[in-house]
Design a protein around this motif. Structure first.
Motif, PDB file in Angstrom:
ATOM      1  N   LEU A  40      27.246  53.733 -94.353  1.00 52.88           N
ATOM      2  CA  LEU A  40      28.098  53.836 -96.233  1.00 52.88           C
ATOM      3  C   LEU A  40      26.858  53.770 -96.868  1.00 52.88           C
ATOM      4  N   ALA A  41      25.810  53.248 -96.326  1.00 51.46           N
ATOM      5  CA  ALA A  41      24.312  53.603 -97.286  1.00 51.46           C
ATOM      6  C   ALA A  41      24.023  54.902 -97.008  1.00 51.46           C
ATOM      7  N   ALA A  42      23.732  55.464 -95.583  1.00 49.96           N
ATOM      8  CA  ALA A  42      23.375  56.685 -95.334  1.00 49.96           C
ATOM      9  C   ALA A  42      24.101  58.109 -96.181  1.00 49.96           C
ATOM     10  N   LEU A  49      25.326  60.233-104.374  1.00 46.71           N
ATOM     11  CA  LEU A  49      26.609  59.228-105.408  1.00 46.71           C
ATOM     12  C   LEU A  49      25.673  57.887-105.980  1.00 46.71           C
ATOM     13  N   ALA A  50      24.544  57.438-106.348  1.00 48.13           N
ATOM     14  CA  ALA A  50      23.401  56.460-106.999  1.00 48.13           C
ATOM     15  C   ALA A  50      22.963  57.033-108.027  1.00 48.13           C
TER      16      ALA A  50
END
Length: 59
Positions: A40-42, A49-50
């Motif tokens: 998810l973080a990758a 997305l952030a």
């Protein structure tokens, strides 16, 4: 891609501890599923997305 594929790496999420991301209120739509928080973080990093987002708390 099948219903059990990780959105990021394509592995079978049922072989891991999957993380499901949903969007919306009430009847939510599945936005993705990931093997774990690492995928998810990758995915968030790769897709940017952030970028340009911020958290705000009104006190």
């Amino acid at each position: 891609m099948t219903e059990s594929d990780c959105t990021y790496c394509g592995c079978d999420v049922t072989a891991h501890s999957p993380v499901v991301v949903e969007e919306g209120w009430g009847d939510r739509d599945r936005a993705g599923q990931f093997c774990n928080y690492g995928c998810l973080a990758a995915h968030v990093e790769r897709e940017g997305l952030a970028t340009g987002t911020s958290c705000r708390v009104d006190l």
